[in-house]
Design a protein around this motif. Structure first.
Motif, PDB file in Angstrom:
ATOM      1  N   VAL A   1      77.121  44.790  62.355  1.00 33.36           N
ATOM      2  CA  VAL A   1      77.378  45.639  63.521  1.00 33.36           C
ATOM      3  C   VAL A   1      76.959  47.081  63.218  1.00 33.36           C
ATOM      4  CG1 VAL A   1      79.129  46.449  65.151  1.00 33.36           C
ATOM      5  CG2 VAL A   1      79.291  44.155  64.180  1.00 33.36           C
ATOM      6  N   THR A   2      76.220  47.699  64.142  1.00 26.86           N
ATOM      7  CA  THR A   2      75.808  49.098  64.021  1.00 26.86           C
ATOM      8  C   THR A   2      76.075  49.797  65.351  1.00 26.86           C
ATOM      9  OG1 THR A   2      73.530  48.607  64.693  1.00 26.86           O
ATOM     10  CG2 THR A   2      74.008  48.572  62.332  1.00 26.86           C
ATOM     11  N   ALA A   3      76.187  51.112  65.298  1.00 29.58           N
ATOM     12  CA  ALA A   3      76.405  51.916  66.504  1.00 29.58           C
ATOM     13  C   ALA A   3      75.607  53.203  66.380  1.00 29.58           C
ATOM     14  CB  ALA A   3      77.883  52.221  66.701  1.00 29.58           C
ATOM     15  N   GLU A   4      74.926  53.589  67.454  1.00 29.19           N
ATOM     16  CA  GLU A   4      74.081  54.786  67.470  1.00 29.19           C
ATOM     17  C   GLU A   4      74.277  55.493  68.805  1.00 29.19           C
ATOM     18  OE1 GLU A   4      71.580  57.422  65.765  1.00 29.19           O
ATOM     19  OE2 GLU A   4      71.584  55.424  64.847  1.00 29.19           O
ATOM     20  N   ALA A   5      74.565  56.793  68.765  1.00 27.75           N
ATOM     21  CA  ALA A   5      74.725  57.548  70.008  1.00 27.75           C
ATOM     22  C   ALA A   5      73.423  57.524  70.794  1.00 27.75           C
ATOM     23  CB  ALA A   5      75.139  58.981  69.709  1.00 27.75           C
ATOM     24  N   GLY A   6      73.525  57.227  72.105  1.00 24.34           N
ATOM     25  CA  GLY A   6      72.352  57.230  72.965  1.00 24.34           C
ATOM     26  C   GLY A   6      72.246  58.482  73.797  1.00 24.34           C
ATOM     27  N   SER A   7      73.386  59.102  74.075  1.00 22.92           N
ATOM     28  CA  SER A   7      73.449  60.359  74.821  1.00 22.92           C
ATOM     29  C   SER A   7      74.835  60.947  74.569  1.00 22.92           C
ATOM     30  CB  SER A   7      73.212  60.126  76.316  1.00 22.92           C
ATOM     31  OG  SER A   7      74.315  59.442  76.894  1.00 22.92           O
ATOM     32  N   ALA A   8      75.177  61.998  75.303  1.00 27.36           N
ATOM     33  CA  ALA A   8      76.506  62.592  75.134  1.00 27.36           C
ATOM     34  C   ALA A   8      77.605  61.676  75.648  1.00 27.36           C
ATOM     35  CB  ALA A   8      76.580  63.935  75.852  1.00 27.36           C
ATOM     36  N   THR A   9      77.237  60.682  76.450  1.00 28.15           N
ATOM     37  CA  THR A   9      78.249  59.816  77.049  1.00 28.15           C
ATOM     38  C   THR A   9      77.999  58.330  76.798  1.00 28.15           C
ATOM     39  OG1 THR A   9      77.011  59.793  79.135  1.00 28.15           O
ATOM     40  CG2 THR A   9      78.748  61.464  78.892  1.00 28.15           C
ATOM     41  N   SER A  10      77.077  57.977  75.904  1.00 25.49           N
ATOM     42  CA  SER A  10      76.793  56.561  75.667  1.00 25.49           C
ATOM     43  C   SER A  10      76.508  56.297  74.194  1.00 25.49           C
ATOM     44  CB  SER A  10      75.603  56.092  76.512  1.00 25.49           C
ATOM     45  OG  SER A  10      74.411  56.725  76.093  1.00 25.49           O
ATOM     46  N   VAL A  11      76.799  55.071  73.771  1.00 17.56           N
ATOM     47  CA  VAL A  11      76.529  54.614  72.405  1.00 17.56           C
ATOM     48  C   VAL A  11      75.912  53.225  72.491  1.00 17.56           C
ATOM     49  CG1 VAL A  11      77.583  53.827  70.244  1.00 17.56           C
ATOM     50  CG2 VAL A  11      78.312  55.992  71.262  1.00 17.56           C
ATOM     51  N   HIS A  12      74.862  52.993  71.705  1.00 17.61           N
ATOM     52  CA  HIS A  12      74.195  51.698  71.630  1.00 17.61           C
ATOM     53  C   HIS A  12      74.813  50.917  70.473  1.00 17.61           C
ATOM     54  CE1 HIS A  12      70.867  48.859  72.142  1.00 17.61           C
ATOM     55  NE2 HIS A  12      70.729  48.864  70.831  1.00 17.61           N
ATOM     56  N   VAL A  13      75.428  49.757  70.766  1.00 20.08           N
ATOM     57  CA  VAL A  13      76.071  48.918  69.756  1.00 20.08           C
ATOM     58  C   VAL A  13      75.247  47.645  69.601  1.00 20.08           C
ATOM     59  CG1 VAL A  13      78.192  47.730  69.068  1.00 20.08           C
ATOM     60  CG2 VAL A  13      78.321  49.841  70.421  1.00 20.08           C
ATOM     61  N   MET A  14      75.001  47.237  68.355  1.00 21.52           N
ATOM     62  CA  MET A  14      74.171  46.075  68.071  1.00 21.52           C
ATOM     63  C   MET A  14      74.813  45.273  66.944  1.00 21.52           C
ATOM     64  SD  MET A  14      70.107  46.129  67.116  1.00 21.52           S
ATOM     65  CE  MET A  14      69.180  44.631  66.801  1.00 21.52           C
ATOM     66  N   TRP A  15      74.579  43.965  66.924  1.00 17.33           N
ATOM     67  CA  TRP A  15      75.146  43.098  65.879  1.00 17.33           C
ATOM     68  C   TRP A  15      74.241  41.885  65.685  1.00 17.33           C
ATOM     69  CZ3 TRP A  15      77.042  44.130  70.670  1.00 17.33           C
ATOM     70  CH2 TRP A  15      77.049  43.090  71.602  1.00 17.33           C
ATOM     71  N   ASN A  16      74.514  41.124  64.616  1.00 16.62           N
ATOM     72  CA  ASN A  16      73.759  39.903  64.354  1.00 16.62           C
ATOM     73  C   ASN A  16      74.178  38.804  65.325  1.00 16.62           C
ATOM     74  OD1 ASN A  16      72.632  41.189  62.193  1.00 16.62           O
ATOM     75  ND2 ASN A  16      73.728  40.043  60.629  1.00 16.62           N
ATOM     76  N   ALA A  17      73.215  38.064  65.832  1.00 17.40           N
ATOM     77  CA  ALA A  17      73.549  36.922  66.673  1.00 17.40           C
ATOM     78  C   ALA A  17      74.281  35.881  65.849  1.00 17.40           C
ATOM     79  CB  ALA A  17      72.277  36.317  67.269  1.00 17.40           C
TER      80      ALA A  17
ATOM     81  N   ALA B   1      76.182  35.165  74.975  1.00 15.25           N
ATOM     82  CA  ALA B   1      75.838  34.760  73.613  1.00 15.25           C
ATOM     83  C   ALA B   1      74.356  34.919  73.319  1.00 15.25           C
ATOM     84  CB  ALA B   1      76.276  33.316  73.381  1.00 15.25           C
ATOM     85  N   SER B   2      73.513  34.914  74.371  1.00 17.49           N
ATOM     86  CA  SER B   2      72.073  35.053  74.173  1.00 17.49           C
ATOM     87  C   SER B   2      71.659  36.481  73.841  1.00 17.49           C
ATOM     88  CB  SER B   2      71.324  34.595  75.432  1.00 17.49           C
ATOM     89  OG  SER B   2      71.731  35.368  76.560  1.00 17.49           O
ATOM     90  N   GLU B   3      72.578  37.449  73.969  1.00 16.21           N
ATOM     91  CA  GLU B   3      72.278  38.845  73.672  1.00 16.21           C
ATOM     92  C   GLU B   3      73.158  39.328  72.521  1.00 16.21           C
ATOM     93  OE1 GLU B   3      72.646  41.158  77.221  1.00 16.21           O
ATOM     94  OE2 GLU B   3      71.590  39.680  78.455  1.00 16.21           O
ATOM     95  N   HIS B   4      72.741  40.392  71.868  1.00 12.50           N
ATOM     96  CA  HIS B   4      73.515  40.919  70.736  1.00 12.50           C
ATOM     97  C   HIS B   4      73.421  42.449  70.672  1.00 12.50           C
ATOM     98  CE1 HIS B   4      69.493  39.662  69.392  1.00 12.50           C
ATOM     99  NE2 HIS B   4      69.500  40.780  68.707  1.00 12.50           N
ATOM    100  N   MET B   5      73.411  43.076  71.844  1.00 10.52           N
ATOM    101  CA  MET B   5      73.419  44.533  71.909  1.00 10.52           C
ATOM    102  C   MET B   5      73.937  44.950  73.272  1.00 10.52           C
ATOM    103  SD  MET B   5      69.307  45.254  72.272  1.00 10.52           S
ATOM    104  CE  MET B   5      68.964  44.306  70.798  1.00 10.52           C
ATOM    105  N   VAL B   6      74.469  46.173  73.345  1.00  6.25           N
ATOM    106  CA  VAL B   6      74.978  46.684  74.612  1.00  6.25           C
ATOM    107  C   VAL B   6      75.044  48.199  74.538  1.00  6.25           C
ATOM    108  CG1 VAL B   6      77.431  46.629  73.949  1.00  6.25           C
ATOM    109  CG2 VAL B   6      76.790  46.370  76.352  1.00  6.25           C
ATOM    110  N   ASP B   7      74.871  48.856  75.678  1.00  4.79           N
ATOM    111  CA  ASP B   7      75.092  50.296  75.786  1.00  4.79           C
ATOM    112  C   ASP B   7      76.486  50.518  76.361  1.00  4.79           C
ATOM    113  OD1 ASP B   7      72.704  51.559  74.853  1.00  4.79           O
ATOM    114  OD2 ASP B   7      71.678  50.788  76.619  1.00  4.79           O
TER     115      ASP B   7
ATOM    116  N   ILE C   1      65.262  46.750  74.998  1.00  7.50           N
ATOM    117  CA  ILE C   1      65.638  45.801  73.958  1.00  7.50           C
ATOM    118  C   ILE C   1      66.224  46.465  72.726  1.00  7.50           C
ATOM    119  CG2 ILE C   1      63.929  44.097  74.692  1.00  7.50           C
ATOM    120  CD1 ILE C   1      62.191  45.065  72.313  1.00  7.50           C
ATOM    121  N   HIS C   2      66.114  47.792  72.630  1.00 13.71           N
ATOM    122  CA  HIS C   2      66.628  48.440  71.424  1.00 13.71           C
ATOM    123  C   HIS C   2      66.708  49.948  71.645  1.00 13.71           C
ATOM    124  CE1 HIS C   2      68.008  48.412  67.429  1.00 13.71           C
ATOM    125  NE2 HIS C   2      66.935  48.917  66.858  1.00 13.71           N
ATOM    126  N   SER C   3      67.424  50.615  70.749  1.00 12.06           N
ATOM    127  CA  SER C   3      67.543  52.071  70.782  1.00 12.06           C
ATOM    128  C   SER C   3      67.659  52.582  69.355  1.00 12.06           C
ATOM    129  CB  SER C   3      68.781  52.470  71.595  1.00 12.06           C
ATOM    130  OG  SER C   3      68.914  53.869  71.661  1.00 12.06           O
TER     131      SER C   3
END
Length: 330
Positions: A46-62, A85-91, A177-179
């Motif tokens: 699992v990783t997390a990266e700020a996308g803006s002042a109000t959002s974070v992109h979270v990703m993990w292994n399927a 289950a087919s996805e493994h990331m979200v904003d 698909i990524h950030s």
């Protein structure tokens, strides 16, 4: 009256029914305790990266578990997302600017069982930029090449913004698909299909969530095989060590340079899977090492190589294969 069985008393009949019910209950209980009834495991990588002042992109292994129906994303103890289950990331959006946020991910199976939370990851959103209506410039000079059959390497020139670029969003066709962070101008996109043509674009985002126009698209075709060299561990070495009459193989390598943290490796010995190595939250990023038992007989030559489970849940390419002889050093 021969051939007529004796009558069964009511008390004996009740006792017999009780025994039968007990046996059935034990059998059912044993089935409930089987492996298929356990909840899914905790998502890894699992990783997390700020996308803006109000959002974070979270990703993990399927998850490799086919029973998983969806993932639940939590900020602290509050559920903030349901992901198929087919996805493994979200904003995760509508966050407070200039704040450190803690995220975990949990898997839920088709029968509704919720697995344990992943390790916690943190991301800090930048401070809000008041009255910022100016979007960053479009990222220029996007370049890309296929990295084997399941990955692509992309790079671009930095965009400019009056208050600074916070992140870059990577699109495949019209789908994000990524950030990556605003200080990065390169990435490796994994989980692609062999022998397939793709088109990628990149857009820049600032703290006020202003999104730049897309830069020029880059088109590429993945290889037809499954080599995946850009996703392979590099600098792979293997030596033999002796301890108390037993021989061990000591491996060390540089993890593949992909977005996210590689937490799992597969070790193959003489063409067969020998073991799997799974790290926790302290997975090495620069150089990794592993030692495992190889027997008590000297002079035995083994062939060994490894590959990594990438953050998107797919296997990367194999490292170079090394031959090492017990008692013979490297």
């Amino acid at each position: 009256m021969r051939g007529v069985p004796p009558a069964v008393s009511p008390r004996r009949l009740l006792a017999l029914c009780g025994i039968l019910l007990l046996l059935a209950s034990c059998r059912w209980g044993g089935a409930d305790e089987g492996g298929g009834e356990r909840p899914p495991g905790a998502p890894a990588g699992v990783t997390a990266e700020a996308g803006s002042a109000t959002s974070v992109h979270v990703m993990w292994n399927a998850a490799a578990d086919a029973r998983v129906s969806h993932y639940e994303v939590y900020r602290g103890t509050t559920k903030v997302g349901d992901v198929p289950a087919s996805e493994h990331m979200v904003d995760v959006t509508r966050l407070r600017p200039g704040t450190s946020h803690v995220f975990t991910v949990r898997a839920r199976d088709r029968d509704g069982r919720l697995g344990p939370p992943s390790r916690e990851v943190r991301a800090t959103t930048p401070a809000a930029a008041p009255a910022d209506d100016t979007a960053p410039t479009r990222p220029a000079g996007l370049r890309g090449r296929a990295a084997g059959s399941r990955a692509a390497q992309l790079s671009w020139s930095a965009a400019s913004d009056d208050r600074g670029v916070v992140s870059y969003d990577v699109y495949q066709g019209g789908t994000k698909i990524h950030s990556v962070g605003g200080n990065q101008t390169a990435t490796v996109v994994t989980g692609l299909r062999p022998g397939t043509r793709y088109a990628f674009t990149v857009r820049a985002r600032d703290a006020a969530d202003n999104l730049s126009p897309a830069g020029s698209a880059v088109r590429l075709t993945t290889a037809g095989g499954a080599d995946g060299r850009a996703t392979s561990p590099t600098g792979f070495r293997a030596v033999s060590e002796e301890s108390d009459g037993a021989y061990y193989l000591v491996l060390d390598w540089v993890p593949p340079r992909v977005d996210g943290v590689v937490t799992e490796y597969e070790v193959r010995l003489d063409g067969r899977v020998a073991t799997s190595l799974v790290y926790g939250g302290d997975a090495p990023r620069d150089r990794a090492t592993y030692r495992f038992y190889a027997g008590r007989e000297p002079g035995v030559t083994h062939r060994v190589r490894i590959r990594a489970m990438l953050p998107d849940g797919t296997w990367g390419g194999f490292s170079a294969e090394r031959a090492v002889t017990t008692g013979g050093g490297g």
